[in-house]
Design an enzyme around this catalytic site. Structure first.
Site, PDB file in Angstrom:
ATOM      1  N   LYS A  10       0.818  -1.205   0.000  1.00  0.00           N
ATOM      2  CA  LYS A  10       0.000   0.000   0.000  1.00  0.00           C
ATOM      3  C   LYS A  10       0.861   1.270   0.000  1.00  0.00           C
ATOM      4  CE  LYS A  10      -3.710  -2.356   2.515  1.00  0.00           C
ATOM      5  NZ  LYS A  10      -4.506  -2.332   3.770  1.00  0.00           N
ATOM      6  N   PHE A  58     -16.023   3.553   7.171  1.00  0.00           N
ATOM      7  CA  PHE A  58     -14.627   3.870   6.848  1.00  0.00           C
ATOM      8  C   PHE A  58     -14.332   3.832   5.350  1.00  0.00           C
ATOM      9  CE2 PHE A  58     -14.833  -0.691   7.880  1.00  0.00           C
ATOM     10  CZ  PHE A  58     -14.289  -1.250   6.727  1.00  0.00           C
ATOM     11  N   ARG A 104       3.311  -6.635   9.339  1.00  0.00           N
ATOM     12  CA  ARG A 104       2.547  -5.643  10.105  1.00  0.00           C
ATOM     13  C   ARG A 104       3.021  -5.556  11.547  1.00  0.00           C
ATOM     14  NH1 ARG A 104      -2.864  -8.000   7.434  1.00  0.00           N
ATOM     15  NH2 ARG A 104      -2.987  -6.657   5.599  1.00  0.00           N
ATOM     16  N   ASN A 114      -1.755  -0.352   7.184  1.00  0.00           N
ATOM     17  CA  ASN A 114      -1.119  -1.585   7.645  1.00  0.00           C
ATOM     18  C   ASN A 114      -0.224  -2.220   6.581  1.00  0.00           C
ATOM     19  OD1 ASN A 114      -2.995  -2.735   5.947  1.00  0.00           O
ATOM     20  ND2 ASN A 114      -4.148  -3.775   7.558  1.00  0.00           N
ATOM     21  N   HIS A 117      -1.830  -5.653   1.520  1.00  0.00           N
ATOM     22  CA  HIS A 117      -3.089  -6.376   1.340  1.00  0.00           C
ATOM     23  C   HIS A 117      -2.735  -7.715   0.734  1.00  0.00           C
ATOM     24  CE1 HIS A 117      -7.055  -7.558  -0.132  1.00  0.00           C
ATOM     25  NE2 HIS A 117      -6.436  -7.871  -1.256  1.00  0.00           N
TER      26      HIS A 117
END
Length: 139
Positions: A10, A58, A104, A114, A117
């Protein structure tokens, strides 16, 4: 049997220059990188990828985060690739669920930021690979 999974590093992982470390952990586990791209994610792709979260509070901040900068998308292959990557990634909540020694657990503090994915099932992997790498066979 060889399995495929989608892995995303990410924007926070790219910004923090952890791409090499994360890819190294994937390869040290015995998994293979079958495809790898640095991408800027469109709002449309982000919405499709996170469609199951569309009605959650969210969702907006998730879209904002995943489109905030470049990310690395990869197709990772190997025996039990889905479970193997999820093991090295660690729990979604980097403080309460991810243990030290996982990506993580070692590098993240916030649930949304985090770092990575990974597909949660072979079926999700097939759908996500088709979305992120159109034209790639999902064998």
């Amino acid at each position: 049997m060889t399995e495929r999974t989608l892995v995303l590093i990410k924007p926070d992982g790219v910004k923090r220059q952890l791409v090499g470390e994360i890819l190294s952990r994937i390869e040290r586990k015995g998994l293979t990188l079958a495809a790898l791209e640095l991408k800027n994610v469109s709002d449309d792709l982000a919405r499709q990828h996170y469609a199951e979260h569309a009605d959650k509070p969210f969702f907006g901040s998730l879209l904002e985060f995943i489109t905030s900068g470049p990310l690395v998308a990869a197709i990772v292959e190997g025996p039990r690739a889905v479970a193997a990557f999820r093991q090295i990634a660690g729990g979604t909540d980097p403080v309460e669920k991810a243990v030290p020694g996982t990506i993580r657990g070692d590098f993240a503090l916030i649930t949304q930021d985090n770092l990575v994915h990974g597909s949660d099932s072979p079926e999700s992997a097939a759908r996500e690979i088709a979305l992120w790498f159109p034209g790639e066979a999902t064998a």
